[in-house]
Write an enzyme that holds these catalytic residues in place. Structure first.
Site, PDB file in Angstrom:
ATOM      1  CG  ASP A  24      -9.226   3.268  -1.020  1.00  0.00           C
ATOM      2  OD1 ASP A  24     -10.006   3.023  -0.076  1.00  0.00           O
ATOM      3  OD2 ASP A  24      -7.997   3.311  -0.891  1.00  0.00           O
TER       4      ASP A  24
ATOM      5  CD  GLU B 136      -1.848   2.508  -3.603  1.00  0.00           C
ATOM      6  OE1 GLU B 136      -1.953   3.432  -4.447  1.00  0.00           O
ATOM      7  OE2 GLU B 136      -1.722   2.715  -2.393  1.00  0.00           O
TER       8      GLU B 136
ATOM      9  CG  ASP C  83      -1.709   1.204   1.441  1.00  0.00           C
ATOM     10  OD1 ASP C  83      -2.446   1.572   0.518  1.00  0.00           O
ATOM     11  OD2 ASP C  83      -1.604   1.808   2.530  1.00  0.00           O
TER      12      ASP C  83
END
Length: 491
Positions: free
Chosen positions: A389, A336, A289
């Site tokens: 998201d 990411e 992430d």
């Protein structure tokens, strides 16, 4: 090798007890993935949920989420009866997790299972193997409950500061509650290991997710304070977030404590090595992430009302990843790499060799040669219609300003053709892995999360029973095969 996958968190599975679990429905979803020619199942962090029910704000980056434990499996193991399970209220909305009622009811039932549990060799080996985190986690959870759920920064000074005398005192005072939390972790990991083994045996690899930051209210920060940017009283000096951009005038104020990378480097990033090794047992591929934060991270003064006045500081860069590659042999990652990326971030991604992410919802700016347009993809990337998201394709398209350009690019005439055309574009791309959220395949369903918000809808999405019917299975299998993403994963 071209492969495809589906993004759906465990909690989103259908079940009779308020939330998806790693039980029967999860095994059936693996069968569904195999039947539809998928190679990957992507999930969100499996850690216990924290503030706002978010798996990205967990009390431990090592622990598993007890809410995902399957109660029927505990019945089969002789720890519960049907009467123990039935009669509790787990929520009454099959499309949404009712976290408040679920947590109370599931804890009540898990306590009954714990009362019937007898430690054996398997349990003792599990505790010894995970001693480096489970002792502190179980103590943390027990002490937190003792102080009515308050964060560790509001505990009595002795235990707040993790003094040996206080630790010994609370171990004796809260011994039974500490043992309960160890038991819950044992059951979670036993069930998850069984599910992952079944998935792998059926050619399905699990893509997991490591949040870059930890929650301030966590055993990780409480017991490793020198490795975070904290003042002597335990409050952060700076916290994490993102600067203002076209999507957010005030930026994003996440509030997580930042790492003290200088201190972490002194022991060759041991905390990170332990974290990666633990996640290698859970997942086959690990999504890192907020990858850009490893090159430079945005530091916001603690107590700020928004993210406007932050500044950039250098992260560990390849020094961390070189150490991980040397110490965590066989680990595979997805970076990411979304958001505003500098040349230095692009350089770090190239040096790491990790595949980045391409999200098609970000592609449709008619005035620029957008890097998220499929013809700009390389094979070393993972393509998505959207992530957890993002809004669903249907919800996203309703609010788009460039509908004409989108339809023209996708070569469709009507708005209702856009979602399937988006899926086709991702599957047809050169990306070696293409992942589609389950809501986009189903053509309905709420989004999983709205970033920088805390409400009851976030993280609560569930699919209906019967949603994964043969018509959907045929559709997914056909598209996957059409775009040559159905190859034998072991070939």
């Amino acid at each position: 090798m071209r492969r495809a996958g589906i993004l759906m968190h465990i909690s989103s599975l259908a079940s009779d007890y308020g939330i998806g679990t790693v039980g029967k429905e999860a095994f059936e979803f693996v069968d569904f993935l195999k039947r539809t020619n998928q190679g990957f199942w992507q999930v969100l962090p499996l850690n216990p949920t924290g503030f706002g029910n978010s798996p990205y704000q967990s009390p431990s980056v090592f622990a598993g989420n007890p809410l995902l434990i399957d109660l029927n499996d505990l019945c089969e193991d002789g720890l519960l009866t049907r009467e123990d399970i039935d009669g509790n209220f787990y929520g009454n909305n099959e499309e949404k997790v009712d976290f408040q009622n679920l947590k109370a009811s599931k804890r009540k039932v898990m306590k009954k299972a714990f009362a019937n549990f007898r430690r054996d060799r398997e349990y003792n080996e599990f505790v010894v193997e995970n001693e480096f985190w489970i002792e502190n986690y179980a103590l943390y959870m027990a002490v937190k409950e003792h102080f009515d759920g308050k964060p560790w920064t509001e505990w009595d000074e002795d235990i707040k500061n993790y003094s040996p005398e206080a630790v010994n005192h609370y171990y004796q005072l809260l011994w039974e509650e500490i043992e309960y939390h160890k038991f819950a972790q044992f059951e979670f990991f036993k069930q998850w290991t069984r599910l992952k083994k079944y998935a792998n045996e059926n050619g399905i690899k699990i893509i997991g997710d490591i949040p870059i930051y930890t929650s301030m209210d966590s055993s990780d920060v409480w017991t490793n304070r020198k490795q975070f940017q904290l003042q002597e009283d335990g409050t952060p000096t700076n916290v994490a977030g993102c600067p203002p951009d076209a999507f957010s005038e005030d930026g994003q104020l996440w509030g997580n404590p930042l790492y003290n990378w200088t201190d972490m480097a002194q022991d060759n990033f041991l905390w990170w090595i332990n974290r990666i090794k633990a996640n290698m047992k859970l997942y086959d591929l690990i999504r890192l992430d907020h990858f850009r934060g490893f090159e430079s991270y945005y530091a916001i003064p603690y107590g700020a009302e928004n993210a406007k006045n932050g500044h950039w500081e250098k992260g560990p860069g390849m020094k961390l990843f070189d150490t991980i590659k040397a110490r965590c042999c066989g680990a595979e990652f997805i970076a990411e790499d979304l958001g505003f990326l500098t040349d230095d971030v692009h350089k770090l991604l190239a040096e790491s060799g990790f595949p980045g992410m391409k999200v098609l919802q970000f592609a449709f700016d008619p005035y620029n040669d957008n890097p998220y347009l499929p013809y700009n993809y390389t094979d070393n990337c993972v393509a998505y219609t959207g992530t957890h998201d993002n809004d669903t394709l249907i919800g996203w398209y309703q609010h788009e300003q460039n509908k004409e350009f989108i339809r023209d690019y996708l070569n469709v005439q009507s708005d209702d053709q856009v979602p399937v055309a988006m899926i086709r574009a991702v599957l047809a791309s050169s990306a070696k892995i293409a992942v589609v959220p389950i809501q986009d395949y189903l053509g309905y369903g709420a989004r999983m999360n709205v970033p920088s918000t805390a409400n009851d809808d976030n993280w609560s999405y569930r699919i209906k029973k019967g949603a994964l019917h043969e018509g959907i299975a045929y559709h997914i299998a056909h598209l996957t095969k059409l775009y040559k993403r159905d190859l034998d994963i072991n070939r």
